[in-house]
Scaffold this motif. Structure first.
Motif, PDB file in Angstrom:
ATOM      1  N   LEU A 136      -3.628  11.123  14.743  1.00  0.00           N
ATOM      2  CA  LEU A 136      -4.372  12.089  13.928  1.00  0.00           C
ATOM      3  C   LEU A 136      -5.696  11.492  13.455  1.00  0.00           C
ATOM      4  N   LYS A 137      -5.662  10.216  13.068  1.00  0.00           N
ATOM      5  CA  LYS A 137      -6.889   9.545  12.617  1.00  0.00           C
ATOM      6  C   LYS A 137      -7.925   9.511  13.742  1.00  0.00           C
ATOM      7  N   LYS A 138      -7.462   9.232  14.968  1.00  0.00           N
ATOM      8  CA  LYS A 138      -8.382   9.175  16.106  1.00  0.00           C
ATOM      9  C   LYS A 138      -8.954  10.556  16.424  1.00  0.00           C
ATOM     10  N   MET A 139      -8.236  11.597  16.000  1.00  0.00           N
ATOM     11  CA  MET A 139      -8.720  12.964  16.201  1.00  0.00           C
ATOM     12  C   MET A 139      -9.589  13.429  15.030  1.00  0.00           C
ATOM     13  N   GLY A 140      -9.773  12.548  14.024  1.00  0.00           N
ATOM     14  CA  GLY A 140     -10.676  12.855  12.923  1.00  0.00           C
ATOM     15  C   GLY A 140     -10.025  13.290  11.628  1.00  0.00           C
ATOM     16  N   TYR A 141      -8.681  13.257  11.574  1.00  0.00           N
ATOM     17  CA  TYR A 141      -8.006  13.673  10.348  1.00  0.00           C
ATOM     18  C   TYR A 141      -7.294  12.478   9.727  1.00  0.00           C
ATOM     19  N   ASN A 142      -7.662  12.138   8.497  1.00  0.00           N
ATOM     20  CA  ASN A 142      -7.045  11.040   7.757  1.00  0.00           C
ATOM     21  C   ASN A 142      -6.303  11.622   6.560  1.00  0.00           C
ATOM     22  N   ALA A 143      -4.967  11.622   6.631  1.00  0.00           N
ATOM     23  CA  ALA A 143      -4.146  12.267   5.606  1.00  0.00           C
ATOM     24  C   ALA A 143      -4.365  11.643   4.233  1.00  0.00           C
ATOM     25  N   ALA A 144      -4.464  10.301   4.177  1.00  0.00           N
ATOM     26  CA  ALA A 144      -4.617   9.617   2.888  1.00  0.00           C
ATOM     27  C   ALA A 144      -5.947   9.984   2.230  1.00  0.00           C
ATOM     28  N   ARG A 145      -7.017   9.988   3.024  1.00  0.00           N
ATOM     29  CA  ARG A 145      -8.332  10.339   2.465  1.00  0.00           C
ATOM     30  C   ARG A 145      -8.385  11.808   2.054  1.00  0.00           C
ATOM     31  N   ASP A 156       0.844  -1.191   0.000  1.00  0.00           N
ATOM     32  CA  ASP A 156       0.000   0.000   0.000  1.00  0.00           C
ATOM     33  C   ASP A 156       0.883   1.246   0.000  1.00  0.00           C
ATOM     34  N   ARG A 157       0.702   2.101  -1.018  1.00  0.00           N
ATOM     35  CA  ARG A 157       1.546   3.292  -1.147  1.00  0.00           C
ATOM     36  C   ARG A 157       0.779   4.576  -0.820  1.00  0.00           C
ATOM     37  N   ILE A 158      -0.545   4.467  -0.667  1.00  0.00           N
ATOM     38  CA  ILE A 158      -1.341   5.664  -0.394  1.00  0.00           C
ATOM     39  C   ILE A 158      -1.951   5.610   1.009  1.00  0.00           C
ATOM     40  N   GLY A 159      -2.466   4.449   1.404  1.00  0.00           N
ATOM     41  CA  GLY A 159      -3.013   4.303   2.748  1.00  0.00           C
ATOM     42  C   GLY A 159      -4.507   4.518   2.861  1.00  0.00           C
ATOM     43  N   MET A 210      -6.549  -6.303  12.238  1.00  0.00           N
ATOM     44  CA  MET A 210      -6.223  -7.627  12.750  1.00  0.00           C
ATOM     45  C   MET A 210      -7.152  -7.920  13.920  1.00  0.00           C
ATOM     46  N   GLU A 211      -7.794  -9.069  13.886  1.00  0.00           N
ATOM     47  CA  GLU A 211      -8.727  -9.430  14.953  1.00  0.00           C
ATOM     48  C   GLU A 211      -8.000 -10.185  16.064  1.00  0.00           C
ATOM     49  N   ILE A 212      -8.081  -9.659  17.267  1.00  0.00           N
ATOM     50  CA  ILE A 212      -7.504 -10.307  18.447  1.00  0.00           C
ATOM     51  C   ILE A 212      -8.585 -10.370  19.510  1.00  0.00           C
ATOM     52  N   LEU A 213      -8.924 -11.565  19.934  1.00  0.00           N
ATOM     53  CA  LEU A 213      -9.954 -11.787  20.956  1.00  0.00           C
ATOM     54  C   LEU A 213     -11.265 -11.095  20.594  1.00  0.00           C
ATOM     55  N   GLY A 214     -11.596 -11.101  19.302  1.00  0.00           N
ATOM     56  CA  GLY A 214     -12.853 -10.526  18.844  1.00  0.00           C
ATOM     57  C   GLY A 214     -12.840  -9.024  18.655  1.00  0.00           C
ATOM     58  N   VAL A 215     -11.672  -8.385  18.824  1.00  0.00           N
ATOM     59  CA  VAL A 215     -11.558  -6.928  18.675  1.00  0.00           C
ATOM     60  C   VAL A 215     -10.689  -6.625  17.451  1.00  0.00           C
ATOM     61  N   ASN A 216     -11.160  -5.747  16.568  1.00  0.00           N
ATOM     62  CA  ASN A 216     -10.398  -5.363  15.379  1.00  0.00           C
ATOM     63  C   ASN A 216      -9.470  -4.193  15.708  1.00  0.00           C
ATOM     64  N   ILE A 217      -8.184  -4.395  15.458  1.00  0.00           N
ATOM     65  CA  ILE A 217      -7.163  -3.383  15.718  1.00  0.00           C
ATOM     66  C   ILE A 217      -6.544  -2.965  14.379  1.00  0.00           C
ATOM     67  N   PRO A 218      -6.365  -1.660  14.127  1.00  0.00           N
ATOM     68  CA  PRO A 218      -5.716  -1.215  12.886  1.00  0.00           C
ATOM     69  C   PRO A 218      -4.348  -1.870  12.711  1.00  0.00           C
ATOM     70  N   LYS A 219      -4.075  -2.287  11.462  1.00  0.00           N
ATOM     71  CA  LYS A 219      -2.841  -3.034  11.189  1.00  0.00           C
ATOM     72  C   LYS A 219      -2.093  -2.431  10.004  1.00  0.00           C
ATOM     73  N   LEU A 220      -0.772  -2.353  10.139  1.00  0.00           N
ATOM     74  CA  LEU A 220       0.095  -1.902   9.055  1.00  0.00           C
ATOM     75  C   LEU A 220       1.100  -2.995   8.725  1.00  0.00           C
ATOM     76  N   GLU A 221       1.362  -3.197   7.457  1.00  0.00           N
ATOM     77  CA  GLU A 221       2.403  -4.132   7.020  1.00  0.00           C
ATOM     78  C   GLU A 221       3.573  -3.307   6.500  1.00  0.00           C
ATOM     79  N   ILE A 222       4.708  -3.412   7.179  1.00  0.00           N
ATOM     80  CA  ILE A 222       5.883  -2.619   6.809  1.00  0.00           C
ATOM     81  C   ILE A 222       6.981  -3.541   6.290  1.00  0.00           C
ATOM     82  N   PRO A 223       7.362  -3.411   5.023  1.00  0.00           N
ATOM     83  CA  PRO A 223       8.445  -4.247   4.470  1.00  0.00           C
ATOM     84  C   PRO A 223       9.805  -3.780   4.978  1.00  0.00           C
TER      85      PRO A 223
END
Length: 329
Positions: A294-303, A252-255, A261-274
């Protein structure tokens, strides 16, 4: 019913400090300290003391406050032994008296006969109830152990995953050097609190703040970097998976497309970094942490970037149509 085996003795042995301390001590029925606590809930046995045992929640911790103790004294004065005796025919985990209150001899005698532990605390009933519910919620929370590293970066709990040898511990060590904090290395124990919050801690308190660095061996992070470089537990808010760079894979180059990733039934944001030579992974993780905040504050740079590009394309096309059209007179 909870699957976890947790006894009254385990409750007494919990290492609780400050606002979590229960100040519990056993004052009777010691032979029953191995009784299991199977439900993380409390019961005020006022109705049972009056002789009403329908729907008696006997399998919960029985909490006696000032009202229940005053009624107990009245029962003993009236000689109504049968009510107390009948109550102890149920498999009660334990009886807990708040405000440093003490039951009468009759209650002690029946508790000893049925081997039911009697505990005492100096806390008020309301304060004790709030603390014990918080503690039991943590004790009985669903748990899972994951091979990885948990660090706090800019106040965000980041779980670093990846195959063995990819550089998880080395990345965490660089983050510590940059002023961030280590929670656990190698094995992270995760438990789900309140159904949607994942808390991570070291699987073993003795080795939790030690790290294994290949070619160097075991290091003690606390001794090397100070007490400010560690913390005991932290909420997991982002998962970063490190993997060896694969030229055939499209990263992913834009985001704009978020992964979870689901852990114990909870979805957590996940990034794959090569990972490959020349990439500064700790700096990337620092940036990812700030971007997530920033995303949690309502600002998504990619969008926002995508939206601006679309606006630019639309305005550019509009100008081309306008200037390319012929004036009709």
């Amino acid at each position: 019913m909870a699957e976890k085996c947790f006894t009254v003795l385990d409750l007494l042995d919990l290492d609780l400090k400050e606002h979590n301390s229960l100040n519990l001590r056993c004052i009777g029925g010691r032979k029953g300290l191995t009784r299991e606590i199977s439900i993380p809930d409390l019961n005020r046995p006022g109705l049972a003391l009056s002789g009403f045992f329908d729907s008696f929640a006997f399998n919960r911790l029985q909490v006696y406050g000032r009202g229940e103790v005053a009624y107990l004294r009245k029962i003993e004065e009236d000689g109504k032994v049968e009510t107390i005796r009948q109550m102890f025919t149920y498999a009660i985990p334990c009886c807990i008296f708040t405000h440093n209150l003490v039951p009468g001899e009759m209650f002690f005698r029946e508790a000893e006969a049925s081997q039911c532990p009697i505990l005492q605390t100096d806390l008020s009933t309301a304060e004790f109830s709030a603390r014990i519910m918080r503690i039991l919620s943590d004790v009985f929370a669903p748990r899972q152990s994951i091979h990885g590293v948990l660090a706090e970066v800019y106040g965000l709990g980041i779980l670093i995953l990846g195959d063995s040898g990819v550089g998880k511990s080395e990345t965490a060590l660089e983050l510590i050097k940059l002023g961030h904090r280590l929670v656990a290395d190698d094995v992270v124990e995760i438990h789900c609190v309140s159904g949607n919050i994942l808390m991570g801690t070291g699987a073993n308190k003795i080795i939790a703040h030690h790290m294994e660095i290949r070619g160097l061996g075991i290091i003690n992070v606390t001794h090397l970097y100070g007490i400010g470089a560690i913390r005991d537990k932290k909420q997991i808010q982002l998962v970063v998976k490190l993997e060896i760079w694969d030229a055939s894979k499209n990263y992913d180059r834009i985001g704009t497309e978020e992964q979870y990733m689901e852990i114990l039934g909870v979805n957590i944001p996940k990034l794959e970094i090569p990972v490959k030579p020349g990439r500064n992974i700790p700096i990337i993780i620092e940036t990812a942490a700030m971007n997530e905040r920033l995303k949690k504050m309502g600002y998504n740079a990619a969008r926002e970037f995508n939206k601006n590009i679309l606006k630019w394309i639309e305005s550019d096309n509009a100008r081309a149509v306008y200037f390319g059209s012929e004036d009709i007179i």
